[in-house]
Design a protein around this motif. Structure first.
Motif, PDB file in Angstrom:
ATOM      1  N   LEU A  88       0.907   2.065  24.293  1.00  0.00           N
ATOM      2  CA  LEU A  88       1.073   0.973  23.345  1.00  0.00           C
ATOM      3  C   LEU A  88       0.349   1.334  22.056  1.00  0.00           C
ATOM      4  CD1 LEU A  88       0.616  -2.210  25.584  1.00  0.00           C
ATOM      5  CD2 LEU A  88       2.690  -0.920  25.063  1.00  0.00           C
ATOM      6  N   LEU A  89       1.101   1.391  20.985  1.00  0.00           N
ATOM      7  CA  LEU A  89       0.569   1.896  19.720  1.00  0.00           C
ATOM      8  C   LEU A  89      -0.191   0.822  18.957  1.00  0.00           C
ATOM      9  CD1 LEU A  89       3.685   3.940  18.508  1.00  0.00           C
ATOM     10  CD2 LEU A  89       1.800   4.678  20.007  1.00  0.00           C
ATOM     11  N   ASN A  90      -1.183   1.256  18.189  1.00  0.00           N
ATOM     12  CA  ASN A  90      -1.852   0.331  17.283  1.00  0.00           C
ATOM     13  C   ASN A  90      -1.048   0.227  15.991  1.00  0.00           C
ATOM     14  OD1 ASN A  90      -2.843   2.350  15.280  1.00  0.00           O
ATOM     15  ND2 ASN A  90      -4.086   3.078  16.979  1.00  0.00           N
ATOM     16  N   GLY A  91      -1.510  -0.604  15.068  1.00  0.00           N
ATOM     17  CA  GLY A  91      -0.746  -0.852  13.853  1.00  0.00           C
ATOM     18  C   GLY A  91      -0.494   0.387  13.027  1.00  0.00           C
ATOM     19  N   ASP A  92      -1.508   1.237  12.853  1.00  0.00           N
ATOM     20  CA  ASP A  92      -1.344   2.464  12.083  1.00  0.00           C
ATOM     21  C   ASP A  92      -0.348   3.405  12.757  1.00  0.00           C
ATOM     22  OD1 ASP A  92      -3.149   1.576  10.222  1.00  0.00           O
ATOM     23  OD2 ASP A  92      -4.850   2.707  11.033  1.00  0.00           O
ATOM     24  N   GLU A  93      -0.430   3.487  14.087  1.00  0.00           N
ATOM     25  CA  GLU A  93       0.496   4.361  14.817  1.00  0.00           C
ATOM     26  C   GLU A  93       1.920   3.837  14.734  1.00  0.00           C
ATOM     27  OE1 GLU A  93      -2.528   6.061  18.295  1.00  0.00           O
ATOM     28  OE2 GLU A  93      -1.527   4.125  18.526  1.00  0.00           O
ATOM     29  N   ARG A  94       2.071   2.507  14.798  1.00  0.00           N
ATOM     30  CA  ARG A  94       3.411   1.926  14.674  1.00  0.00           C
ATOM     31  C   ARG A  94       3.985   2.189  13.289  1.00  0.00           C
ATOM     32  NH1 ARG A  94       0.893  -2.331  17.672  1.00  0.00           N
ATOM     33  NH2 ARG A  94       0.580  -3.588  15.787  1.00  0.00           N
ATOM     34  N   ALA A  95       3.143   2.070  12.258  1.00  0.00           N
ATOM     35  CA  ALA A  95       3.600   2.331  10.892  1.00  0.00           C
ATOM     36  C   ALA A  95       3.994   3.796  10.726  1.00  0.00           C
ATOM     37  CB  ALA A  95       2.507   1.957   9.889  1.00  0.00           C
ATOM     38  N   GLN A 124       4.993   5.794  13.113  1.00  0.00           N
ATOM     39  CA  GLN A 124       6.217   5.995  13.886  1.00  0.00           C
ATOM     40  C   GLN A 124       7.437   5.544  13.087  1.00  0.00           C
ATOM     41  OE1 GLN A 124       7.279   3.454  17.404  1.00  0.00           O
ATOM     42  NE2 GLN A 124       6.967   5.368  18.536  1.00  0.00           N
ATOM     43  N   GLU A 125       7.313   4.384  12.429  1.00  0.00           N
ATOM     44  CA  GLU A 125       8.417   3.889  11.604  1.00  0.00           C
ATOM     45  C   GLU A 125       8.679   4.820  10.422  1.00  0.00           C
ATOM     46  OE1 GLU A 125      10.587   1.423  12.024  1.00  0.00           O
ATOM     47  OE2 GLU A 125       9.703   1.224  14.017  1.00  0.00           O
ATOM     48  N   LYS A 126       7.611   5.352   9.841  1.00  0.00           N
ATOM     49  CA  LYS A 126       7.757   6.289   8.726  1.00  0.00           C
ATOM     50  C   LYS A 126       8.499   7.541   9.174  1.00  0.00           C
ATOM     51  CE  LYS A 126       4.982   9.028   5.477  1.00  0.00           C
ATOM     52  NZ  LYS A 126       3.594   9.363   5.039  1.00  0.00           N
ATOM     53  N   GLN A 127       8.122   8.070  10.338  1.00  0.00           N
ATOM     54  CA  GLN A 127       8.785   9.259  10.865  1.00  0.00           C
ATOM     55  C   GLN A 127      10.246   8.971  11.200  1.00  0.00           C
ATOM     56  OE1 GLN A 127       6.489  10.711  14.169  1.00  0.00           O
ATOM     57  NE2 GLN A 127       4.726  11.281  12.898  1.00  0.00           N
ATOM     58  N   ARG A 128      10.505   7.776  11.761  1.00  0.00           N
ATOM     59  CA  ARG A 128      11.883   7.404  12.097  1.00  0.00           C
ATOM     60  C   ARG A 128      12.735   7.300  10.832  1.00  0.00           C
ATOM     61  NH1 ARG A 128      10.836   3.088  14.769  1.00  0.00           N
ATOM     62  NH2 ARG A 128      10.817   4.054  16.836  1.00  0.00           N
ATOM     63  N   LYS A 183      16.717   9.688   7.155  1.00  0.00           N
ATOM     64  CA  LYS A 183      17.049  10.217   5.832  1.00  0.00           C
ATOM     65  C   LYS A 183      17.552  11.656   5.935  1.00  0.00           C
ATOM     66  CE  LYS A 183      14.962  11.222   1.330  1.00  0.00           C
ATOM     67  NZ  LYS A 183      13.700  11.178   0.542  1.00  0.00           N
ATOM     68  N   GLN A 184      16.884  12.471   6.784  1.00  0.00           N
ATOM     69  CA  GLN A 184      17.296  13.858   6.967  1.00  0.00           C
ATOM     70  C   GLN A 184      18.675  13.948   7.602  1.00  0.00           C
ATOM     71  OE1 GLN A 184      14.202  15.753   9.226  1.00  0.00           O
ATOM     72  NE2 GLN A 184      12.718  15.725   7.531  1.00  0.00           N
ATOM     73  N   ARG A 185      18.949  13.074   8.579  1.00  0.00           N
ATOM     74  CA  ARG A 185      20.277  13.065   9.205  1.00  0.00           C
ATOM     75  C   ARG A 185      21.354  12.704   8.193  1.00  0.00           C
ATOM     76  NH1 ARG A 185      17.561  11.034  13.890  1.00  0.00           N
ATOM     77  NH2 ARG A 185      17.822   8.890  13.157  1.00  0.00           N
ATOM     78  N   ALA A 186      21.050  11.716   7.324  1.00  0.00           N
ATOM     79  CA  ALA A 186      22.018  11.314   6.306  1.00  0.00           C
ATOM     80  C   ALA A 186      22.282  12.454   5.322  1.00  0.00           C
ATOM     81  CB  ALA A 186      21.514  10.073   5.567  1.00  0.00           C
ATOM     82  N   GLU A 187      21.232  13.159   4.939  1.00  0.00           N
ATOM     83  CA  GLU A 187      21.389  14.287   4.027  1.00  0.00           C
ATOM     84  C   GLU A 187      22.198  15.406   4.677  1.00  0.00           C
ATOM     85  OE1 GLU A 187      17.424  15.356   3.023  1.00  0.00           O
ATOM     86  OE2 GLU A 187      17.199  13.773   1.505  1.00  0.00           O
TER      87      GLU A 187
END
Length: 260
Positions: A215-222, A224-228, A233-237
């Motif tokens: 279970l991730l903390n807030g920084d880890e969740r953020a 994770q969302e950034k990486q996702r 974005k890379q897939r779209a490119e």
């Protein structure tokens, strides 16, 4: 015939009338971030379990279990605890402490962080013995407050012990195949995670879901969302590059890609 009593009715004090501190202080710099980590990572789970927000989390907050003089002797202040199905505020006010004779509902889990040799957290001394000066923490959680789950975390040993209240006594739990301790009513597991949190690397006490996902903390969740988002974005490119290559190839063959 009714005889009026000359004795005033006994009114037990509430959380606004009892001390909210006993003058002690946190013993090391790891305990505060450890509490934050536990709370931050479990909140999404508790919010899902309690859609109306009826729960509370205590960190170094007093739980009054009996009325004594001085009042602090009748309280324990766990490093971390969770109480289900109670309002986060009491009578519209912040809680100064958690008073069992007013609240009734016991915490579901209490966690103590060992700072010394662990004897205080494992003290089974009953207050009813002749030589007892104070009830032991273990006895209070087991026999007085009757907390269903009690965890003792030792950062220096990178270990946690979990006890479950069964047939009126604590029984030490065995870890599962992942080395975690399931807390079934919460649908989570408790265990040790080695890593960095708030610029400190320790064997931290953390939560996992019932499938073994951290279970991730807030920084880890953020993060994770950034990486996702970056992956998307890379897939779209990449899709655009493939489409552009196909369009160029069609033009080389004499076809207008816009008309196909």
């Amino acid at each position: 015939m009714t005889i009026a009593s000359s004795q005033p009715a006994l009114t037990l004090p509430d959380h606004t009338q009892l001390p909210e501190t006993d003058g002690t202080f946190v013993k090391n710099f790891q305990e505060h971030p450890q509490s934050l980590l536990l709370t931050d990572s479990i909140r999404p789970i508790l919010d899902a379990l309690h859609p109306t927000g009826q729960y509370t989390i205590g960190q170094d907050c007093g739980i009054y279990w009996r009325l004594t003089e001085p009042p602090e002797r009748g309280a324990e202040a766990p490093d971390w605890f969770y109480v289900p199905n109670v309002p986060p505020l009491l009578d519209g006010k912040r809680r100064r402490s958690y008073v069992m004779w007013k609240e009734i509902v016991a915490p579901l889990i209490v966690i103590e962080f060992v700072s010394g040799d662990g004897s205080e957290e494992r003290d089974t001394t009953s207050p009813f013995t002749d030589d007892a000066t104070k009830a032991g923490k273990f006895w209070v959680y087991e026999q007085a407050i009757r907390v269903p789950f009690y965890a003792i975390y030792e950062v220096d040993k990178a270990s946690v012990e979990v006890y479950e209240l069964i047939a009126n006594h604590y029984q030490r739990c065995d870890p599962n195949e992942r080395g975690h301790f399931p807390i079934a009513p919460m649908g989570v597991e408790l265990g040790i995670w080695q890593g960095q949190y708030i610029n400190q690397t320790f064997p931290w006490l953390r939560w996992w879901d019932s499938n073994g996902n951290l279970l991730l903390n807030g920084d880890e969740r953020a993060e994770q969302e950034k990486q996702r988002a970056e992956q998307e974005k890379q897939r779209a490119e990449q899709e655009k590059q493939r489409a552009d290559r196909l369009a160029n190839r069609l033009r080389e063959l004499g076809f207008d890609p816009d008309e196909i």
